[in-house]
Write an enzyme that holds these catalytic residues in place. Structure first.
Site, PDB file in Angstrom:
ATOM      1  N   LYS A  40       0.842  -1.204   0.000  1.00  0.00           N
ATOM      2  CA  LYS A  40       0.000   0.000   0.000  1.00  0.00           C
ATOM      3  C   LYS A  40       0.876   1.253   0.000  1.00  0.00           C
ATOM      4  O   LYS A  40       2.069   1.185   0.317  1.00  0.00           O
ATOM      5  CB  LYS A  40      -0.913  -0.009   1.223  1.00  0.00           C
ATOM      6  CG  LYS A  40      -0.179   0.038   2.566  1.00  0.00           C
ATOM      7  CD  LYS A  40      -1.137  -0.191   3.726  1.00  0.00           C
ATOM      8  CE  LYS A  40      -0.424  -0.172   5.061  1.00  0.00           C
ATOM      9  NZ  LYS A  40      -1.328  -0.569   6.161  1.00  0.00           N
ATOM     10  N   ARG A 134     -11.536  -0.311  14.249  1.00  0.00           N
ATOM     11  CA  ARG A 134     -11.381   0.489  13.034  1.00  0.00           C
ATOM     12  C   ARG A 134     -12.325  -0.099  11.979  1.00  0.00           C
ATOM     13  O   ARG A 134     -13.145   0.617  11.421  1.00  0.00           O
ATOM     14  CB  ARG A 134      -9.916   0.438  12.587  1.00  0.00           C
ATOM     15  CG  ARG A 134      -9.596   1.305  11.410  1.00  0.00           C
ATOM     16  CD  ARG A 134      -8.098   1.417  11.153  1.00  0.00           C
ATOM     17  NE  ARG A 134      -7.476   0.192  10.665  1.00  0.00           N
ATOM     18  CZ  ARG A 134      -6.203   0.100  10.267  1.00  0.00           C
ATOM     19  NH1 ARG A 134      -5.412   1.170  10.329  1.00  0.00           N
ATOM     20  NH2 ARG A 134      -5.707  -1.043   9.832  1.00  0.00           N
ATOM     21  N   HIS A 162      -6.937  -7.496  12.983  1.00  0.00           N
ATOM     22  CA  HIS A 162      -5.777  -6.595  13.017  1.00  0.00           C
ATOM     23  C   HIS A 162      -5.505  -6.198  14.466  1.00  0.00           C
ATOM     24  O   HIS A 162      -6.433  -5.906  15.216  1.00  0.00           O
ATOM     25  CB  HIS A 162      -6.069  -5.363  12.162  1.00  0.00           C
ATOM     26  CG  HIS A 162      -4.863  -4.508  11.887  1.00  0.00           C
ATOM     27  ND1 HIS A 162      -3.656  -5.024  11.440  1.00  0.00           N
ATOM     28  CD2 HIS A 162      -4.673  -3.173  11.974  1.00  0.00           C
ATOM     29  CE1 HIS A 162      -2.786  -4.028  11.271  1.00  0.00           C
ATOM     30  NE2 HIS A 162      -3.381  -2.900  11.592  1.00  0.00           N
ATOM     31  N   ARG A 218       0.928 -10.657   7.414  1.00  0.00           N
ATOM     32  CA  ARG A 218       0.839  -9.453   6.577  1.00  0.00           C
ATOM     33  C   ARG A 218       2.050  -8.567   6.863  1.00  0.00           C
ATOM     34  O   ARG A 218       2.080  -7.857   7.860  1.00  0.00           O
ATOM     35  CB  ARG A 218      -0.465  -8.690   6.876  1.00  0.00           C
ATOM     36  CG  ARG A 218      -1.743  -9.512   6.677  1.00  0.00           C
ATOM     37  CD  ARG A 218      -2.989  -8.645   6.823  1.00  0.00           C
ATOM     38  NE  ARG A 218      -3.058  -7.933   8.085  1.00  0.00           N
ATOM     39  CZ  ARG A 218      -3.595  -8.421   9.198  1.00  0.00           C
ATOM     40  NH1 ARG A 218      -4.143  -9.625   9.216  1.00  0.00           N
ATOM     41  NH2 ARG A 218      -3.607  -7.699  10.294  1.00  0.00           N
ATOM     42  N   TYR A 263      13.534  31.753   6.679  1.00  0.00           N
ATOM     43  CA  TYR A 263      12.342  32.486   7.132  1.00  0.00           C
ATOM     44  C   TYR A 263      12.316  32.611   8.646  1.00  0.00           C
ATOM     45  O   TYR A 263      12.614  31.659   9.379  1.00  0.00           O
ATOM     46  CB  TYR A 263      11.079  31.737   6.723  1.00  0.00           C
ATOM     47  CG  TYR A 263      10.796  31.719   5.244  1.00  0.00           C
ATOM     48  CD1 TYR A 263      10.556  32.909   4.538  1.00  0.00           C
ATOM     49  CD2 TYR A 263      10.728  30.517   4.549  1.00  0.00           C
ATOM     50  CE1 TYR A 263      10.273  32.889   3.189  1.00  0.00           C
ATOM     51  CE2 TYR A 263      10.439  30.489   3.191  1.00  0.00           C
ATOM     52  CZ  TYR A 263      10.214  31.680   2.514  1.00  0.00           C
ATOM     53  OH  TYR A 263       9.929  31.646   1.186  1.00  0.00           O
ATOM     54  N   CYS A 310      12.264  25.214   4.134  1.00  0.00           N
ATOM     55  CA  CYS A 310      11.359  25.938   3.230  1.00  0.00           C
ATOM     56  C   CYS A 310      10.593  24.926   2.366  1.00  0.00           C
ATOM     57  O   CYS A 310      10.813  23.726   2.450  1.00  0.00           O
ATOM     58  CB  CYS A 310      12.150  26.876   2.327  1.00  0.00           C
ATOM     59  SG  CYS A 310      13.264  27.995   3.211  1.00  0.00           S
ATOM     60  N   ASP A 312      10.877  24.409  -0.821  1.00  0.00           N
ATOM     61  CA  ASP A 312      11.680  23.813  -1.890  1.00  0.00           C
ATOM     62  C   ASP A 312      13.156  23.655  -1.540  1.00  0.00           C
ATOM     63  O   ASP A 312      13.898  23.023  -2.287  1.00  0.00           O
ATOM     64  CB  ASP A 312      11.594  24.686  -3.145  1.00  0.00           C
ATOM     65  CG  ASP A 312      10.188  25.122  -3.426  1.00  0.00           C
ATOM     66  OD1 ASP A 312       9.330  24.222  -3.557  1.00  0.00           O
ATOM     67  OD2 ASP A 312       9.919  26.334  -3.470  1.00  0.00           O
TER      68      ASP A 312
HETATM   69  C1  LIG Z   1      -0.611  -1.672   6.792  1.00  0.00           C
HETATM   70  C2  LIG Z   1      -1.195  -2.910   7.305  1.00  0.00           C
HETATM   71  C3  LIG Z   1      -0.380  -4.011   7.599  1.00  0.00           C
HETATM   72  C4  LIG Z   1       1.128  -3.956   7.551  1.00  0.00           C
HETATM   73  O1  LIG Z   1       1.557  -3.396   8.757  1.00  0.00           O
HETATM   74  P1  LIG Z   1       3.110  -3.205   9.096  1.00  0.00           P
HETATM   75  O2  LIG Z   1       3.120  -2.616  10.470  1.00  0.00           O
HETATM   76  O3  LIG Z   1       3.663  -2.244   8.097  1.00  0.00           O
HETATM   77  O4  LIG Z   1       3.730  -4.543   9.000  1.00  0.00           O
HETATM   78  C5  LIG Z   1      -0.994  -5.180   7.999  1.00  0.00           C
HETATM   79  N1  LIG Z   1      -2.334  -5.257   8.104  1.00  0.00           N
HETATM   80  C6  LIG Z   1      -3.148  -4.211   7.855  1.00  0.00           C
HETATM   81  C7  LIG Z   1      -4.615  -4.366   8.014  1.00  0.00           C
HETATM   82  C8  LIG Z   1      -2.611  -2.994   7.462  1.00  0.00           C
HETATM   83  O5  LIG Z   1      -3.413  -1.965   7.230  1.00  0.00           O
END
Ligand SMILES: *Cc1c(COP(=O)(O)O)cnc(C)c1O
Length: 373
Positions: A40, A134, A162, A218, A263, A310, A312
């Site tokens: 992602k 979530r 998760h 994951r 700045y 800044c 840039d």
């Molecule tokens: C982004 C994400 C992951 C990966 O998490 P990391 O901490 O980068 O390993 C796994 N599961 C879900 C649902 C995520 O959104």
């Protein structure tokens, strides 16, 4: 990718990602065939398409993106691997999932119904909300959704959840989430999907296996050598950073004692000081929070950012005139090998390395290093 010469670029080391996947998969029961490679946010800023190709070559079973357009981009670029979209699908998106051959998160009873009606060919990953709050079905509602999908002939590829605290110092709540998840699996009995997935990268690296069932892990940040906090950095031995953000020196000057830089005049020279101006600003992804706080690496040495960052450009102090051997055109590493780690730069900016890697500006040219075999 532009062909115009650039004084600023982000550089991805695919060899490091390949190395990291091999090392991480070595500790996954089932090896890379049980890895979900999370690509992602443009593979955490590393380039989703080239990274996806490496992960698939290395045998990762499935890729994950956060949003439907990211999945469409992979398909457009010829990536044919299994792809799970981690978002909760809006019901009207589901026909596109089916057309693109994507796998969908079933995060509510409404989504389950929408999959059955609009996209019964889509493989479903039924998500249980075990405490992150979530996305996902309440544990009490998840079994019915699984049975309803199965009864309608939809493939339920996995049941998953998760974790909220996988990278916390004391993962007590992880055990509670696993308990809640196991109760759903037990309730389903023989109807439980063939696979589960609970662990993200931090859980995989820092915790013992969370389940004895066939499971995917994951993996996100760890694939890129990115630590989500200091303890993770300590646990990630052998993993290599894969991204460098590099800006060249475009101007040099000596400022007198009492003169200020940038700045708002937030930094004033206490003695005559050599100042280098770098071709990078906050619009390129160097956080403005690093004003008077961050460092860059030039020629193997570290130099502090002085004055405000800044949009840039950014200035660094090279110390007394005649000291540092730095010339116009030299490369300054904002983070990555040769400069501060993404973790250190992020900590100085009050954020985490994931945010630093994913906020590199759209105008920054991308380079992918050739792999050295
Ligand atoms: C982004 C994400 C992951 C990966 O998490 P990391 O901490 O980068 O390993 C796994 N599961 C879900 C649902 C995520 O959104």
């Amino acid at each position: 990718m532009t062909d115009a010469p650039a004084a600023l670029w982000a550089e991805t080391d695919l060899g490091a990602i390949r190395h990291n996947l091999r090392q991480l998969a070595g500790a996954v029961p089932g090896g890379p065939g049980r890895v979900m490679g999370v690509v992602k946010a443009d593979a955490y800023g590393h380039g989703a398409v080239p990274v996806a190709r490496v992960l698939v070559e290395e045998g990762a079973e499935v890729l994950a993106v956060a949003k439907l357009p990211e999945a469409a981009e992979l398909r457009r670029s010829g990536v044919e691997a299994r792809v799970l979209v981690l978002a909760a699908p809006l019901p009207e998106f589901l026909p596109a999932y089916e057309r693109l051959g994507l796998e969908a998160v079933v995060s509510s009873a409404e989504v389950a119904r929408a999959v059955i009606e609009a996209a019964p060919g889509v493989a479903a990953h039924v998500k249980v909300d075990t405490g992150m709050h979530r996305l996902g079905l309440a544990p009490a509602d998840a079994p019915a959704a699984v049975r309803q999908l199965q009864a309608a002939g939809v493939t339920v590829a996995a049941l998953w959840t998760h974790l909220a605290t996988a990278d916390a110092a004391r993962p007590g709540f992880v055990l509670e989430q696993v308990r809640r998840f196991d109760a759903v699996v037990r309730d389903l009995g023989d109807e439980a999907p063939p696979l589960v997935h609970l662990a993200n990268g931090p859980a995989h690296v820092r915790l013992p296996p969370l389940t004895s069932r066939p499971a995917l892990v994951r993996l996100g940040g760890v694939l890129y050598g990115l630590a989500s906090d200091r303890a993770m950095a300590g646990a990630m031995t052998g993993l290599r950073p894969a991204l460098r953000l590099v800006a060249r020196v475009v101007h040099l000057q000596t400022v007198d004692r009492g003169e200020s830089v940038s700045y708002g005049q937030t930094w004033t020279a206490e003695r005559p000081t050599r100042i280098a101006t770098l071709a990078i600003g906050y619009a390129d992804g160097l956080p403005r929070a690093l004003s008077n706080r961050g460092e860059v690496g030039i020629g193997g040495a570290r130099y502090p950012i002085v004055g405000r960052v800044c949009m840039d450009m950014t200035m660094v102090s090279l110390g007394a005139p005649g000291g540092a051997p730095v010339g116009v055109g030299d490369e300054a590493v904002v983070f990555g090998p040769g400069g501060p780690s993404a973790e250190d730069a992020a900590r100085a900016a009050g954020t985490i390395s994931y945010e630093l890697a994913t906020q590199i500006g759209a105008r920054v040219p991308r380079r992918v290093l050739a792999e050295g075999g």
